[in-house]
Design a protein around this motif. Structure first.
Motif, PDB file in Angstrom:
ATOM      1  N   UNK A  63       0.808  -1.212   0.000  1.00 29.26           N
ATOM      2  CA  UNK A  63       0.000   0.000   0.000  1.00 29.26           C
ATOM      3  C   UNK A  63       0.844   1.266   0.000  1.00 29.26           C
ATOM      4  N   UNK A  64       2.090   1.187   0.464  1.00 35.52           N
ATOM      5  CA  UNK A  64       2.936   2.380   0.574  1.00 35.52           C
ATOM      6  C   UNK A  64       3.128   3.087  -0.763  1.00 35.52           C
ATOM      7  N   UNK A  65       3.534   2.392  -1.834  1.00 39.94           N
ATOM      8  CA  UNK A  65       3.668   3.098  -3.117  1.00 39.94           C
ATOM      9  C   UNK A  65       2.334   3.587  -3.675  1.00 39.94           C
ATOM     10  N   UNK A  66       1.245   2.862  -3.374  1.00 39.77           N
ATOM     11  CA  UNK A  66      -0.071   3.301  -3.836  1.00 39.77           C
ATOM     12  C   UNK A  66      -0.464   4.594  -3.140  1.00 39.77           C
ATOM     13  N   UNK A  67      -0.245   4.653  -1.828  1.00 37.92           N
ATOM     14  CA  UNK A  67      -0.535   5.879  -1.085  1.00 37.92           C
ATOM     15  C   UNK A  67       0.317   7.042  -1.602  1.00 37.92           C
ATOM     16  N   UNK A  68       1.582   6.761  -1.880  1.00 35.53           N
ATOM     17  CA  UNK A  68       2.479   7.816  -2.367  1.00 35.53           C
ATOM     18  C   UNK A  68       1.994   8.349  -3.720  1.00 35.53           C
ATOM     19  N   UNK A  70      -1.132   8.220  -4.857  1.00 34.60           N
ATOM     20  CA  UNK A  70      -2.393   8.937  -4.638  1.00 34.60           C
ATOM     21  C   UNK A  70      -2.141  10.326  -4.065  1.00 34.60           C
ATOM     22  N   UNK A  71      -1.168  10.429  -3.164  1.00 31.61           N
ATOM     23  CA  UNK A  71      -0.860  11.734  -2.563  1.00 31.61           C
ATOM     24  C   UNK A  71      -0.243  12.684  -3.589  1.00 31.61           C
ATOM     25  N   UNK A  72       0.634  12.167  -4.438  1.00 30.59           N
ATOM     26  CA  UNK A  72       1.268  13.003  -5.454  1.00 30.59           C
ATOM     27  C   UNK A  72       0.250  13.516  -6.475  1.00 30.59           C
ATOM     28  N   UNK A  73      -0.846  12.780  -6.651  1.00 31.33           N
ATOM     29  CA  UNK A  73      -1.864  13.154  -7.637  1.00 31.33           C
ATOM     30  C   UNK A  73      -3.189  13.555  -6.976  1.00 31.33           C
ATOM     31  N   UNK A  74      -3.122  14.003  -5.732  1.00 28.51           N
ATOM     32  CA  UNK A  74      -4.328  14.377  -4.987  1.00 28.51           C
ATOM     33  C   UNK A  74      -5.031  15.534  -5.668  1.00 28.51           C
ATOM     34  N   UNK A  75      -6.344  15.568  -5.504  1.00 29.85           N
ATOM     35  CA  UNK A  75      -7.124  16.630  -6.148  1.00 29.85           C
ATOM     36  C   UNK A  75      -7.385  17.796  -5.193  1.00 29.85           C
ATOM     37  N   UNK A 146      -8.435   6.068  -1.750  1.00 27.71           N
ATOM     38  CA  UNK A 146      -9.267   7.195  -2.209  1.00 27.71           C
ATOM     39  C   UNK A 146      -9.251   8.393  -1.265  1.00 27.71           C
ATOM     40  N   UNK A 147      -9.122   8.148   0.037  1.00 25.09           N
ATOM     41  CA  UNK A 147      -9.053   9.266   0.983  1.00 25.09           C
ATOM     42  C   UNK A 147      -7.780  10.071   0.776  1.00 25.09           C
ATOM     43  N   UNK A 148      -6.686   9.369   0.483  1.00 25.46           N
ATOM     44  CA  UNK A 148      -5.421  10.059   0.207  1.00 25.46           C
ATOM     45  C   UNK A 148      -5.532  10.845  -1.091  1.00 25.46           C
ATOM     46  N   UNK A 149      -6.143  10.236  -2.106  1.00 17.97           N
ATOM     47  CA  UNK A 149      -6.322  10.912  -3.386  1.00 17.97           C
ATOM     48  C   UNK A 149      -7.167  12.180  -3.241  1.00 17.97           C
ATOM     49  N   UNK A 150      -8.125  12.143  -2.305  1.00 15.27           N
ATOM     50  CA  UNK A 150      -8.958  13.325  -2.053  1.00 15.27           C
ATOM     51  C   UNK A 150      -8.212  14.401  -1.269  1.00 15.27           C
TER      52      UNK A 150
END
Length: 307
Positions: A63-68, A70-75, A146-150
């Motif tokens: 999940x670590x790279x996925x979170x990273x 999502x955070x880099x591409x957050x809206x 999704x929460x990180x992406x948001x």
């Protein structure tokens, strides 16, 4: 200075200490019972939590790279500067937890880890921290991406999840009665007993963490019934007292099914379809078990039903 690591350690010691007190009390209460308290269940749970603490030292999380990413591409970038924002985070986390938990029961790849949590044949507070060693390897935390992406920081998402799991600690017991109107909104011991039961009528129900509102919304809420006492453990009970067997038996059975699949699509189906599914139709998925149970009930003469 109090760090998150110290808080996590204190929380772990607290839940273990309280679970051991409960175990001693139940041992005394059940000493003359036909089903005495099983301390092996506690030892296996303690082995599980010790193993997870050791594995946490290794950078194994998918999940670590996925979170990273999502955070880099957050809206957005969310700031928790009001009660409303905290409430929205809580509801959003509950929504993600519901689908994570439901997927853990309905997708065999995730069930291979989550089955460890359901393996105790008695429901006690020590069951709460038997979570399975392979959770980080399966990347189940991606359900919260999704929460990180948001725009919620990854460490806040994980901290909120930790508080959610800490709340659920007290739910794992058989001695708390129903709690009146709270049953309509919150996840309670009664609701969670149903979740841990292997009775056919109770399978795949009550996936919420703190709340049961999404269970009610999506039709997965089932109430505990006095005429259907909960039977804990898996539909095929785990009898081994070897913690390695408990931790890896479902991965081993998945590997055997994949090896014998015969073709790629069947192999993939074993991974992504519900536990119990078999290509020959002779499996024991929730749906198959309910169909058999319904057929049995219909075959029983009306005069003998309910005896």
């Amino acid at each position: 200075m109090i760090t998150t690591g110290k808080i996590a350690l204190c929380a772990t010691l607290f839940v273990i200490g309280v679970s051991l007190i409960e175990a001693c009390v139940l041992t005394h209460r059940q000493r003359d019972s036909a089903t005495p308290f099983d301390w092996y269940e506690v030892w296996i749970s303690l082995a599980d939590v010790a193993g997870r603490k050791l594995l946490a030292l290794l950078p194994l999380s998918l999940a670590t790279p996925v979170f990273a990413f999502a955070w880099d591409h957050r809206i957005f970038t969310v700031t928790l500067n009001s009660v409303l924002m905290v409430l929205l985070l809580f509801i959003g986390q509950e929504f993600c937890y519901y689908w994570y938990h439901r997927a853990s029961h309905r997708i065999r790849f995730f069930w291979a880890t989550h089955a460890v949590h359901h393996s105790p044949n008695q429901l006690t507070l020590s069951s709460a921290y038997r979570l399975g060693l392979t959770g980080k390897l399966t990347g189940s935390a991606i359900f919260f991406a999704p929460l990180v992406w948001l725009g919620v920081r990854p460490e806040i998402v994980l901290a909120t999840l930790s508080f959610n799991l800490l709340y659920q600690f007290w739910l794992h017991n058989t001695w708390t009665p129903k709690l009146g109107w709270l049953e309509y909104v919150f996840n309670t011991p009664s609701s969670h007993r149903v979740h841990h039961a292997s009775n056919v009528d109770y399978l795949d129900a009550n996936f919420g963490g703190v709340l049961v509102i999404f269970d009610r919304l999506f039709g997965t809420y089932v109430e505990e019934r006095a005429d259907e006492p909960c039977r804990y453990g898996l539909t095929t009970p785990t009898r081994s007292r070897n913690p390695f067997v408990v931790e890896f038996e479902h991965w081993a059975s998945l590997a055997r099914d994949i090896a014998s699949a015969g073709n790629l699509w069947t192999a993939i189906s074993y991974v992504i379809l519900p536990p119990g599914w078999r290509a020959d139709g002779a499996g024991e998925s929730t749906e198959a078990l309910r169909q058999r149970n319904l057929a049995t009930r219909r075959a029983v003469p009306v005069s003998t039903q309910g005896r």
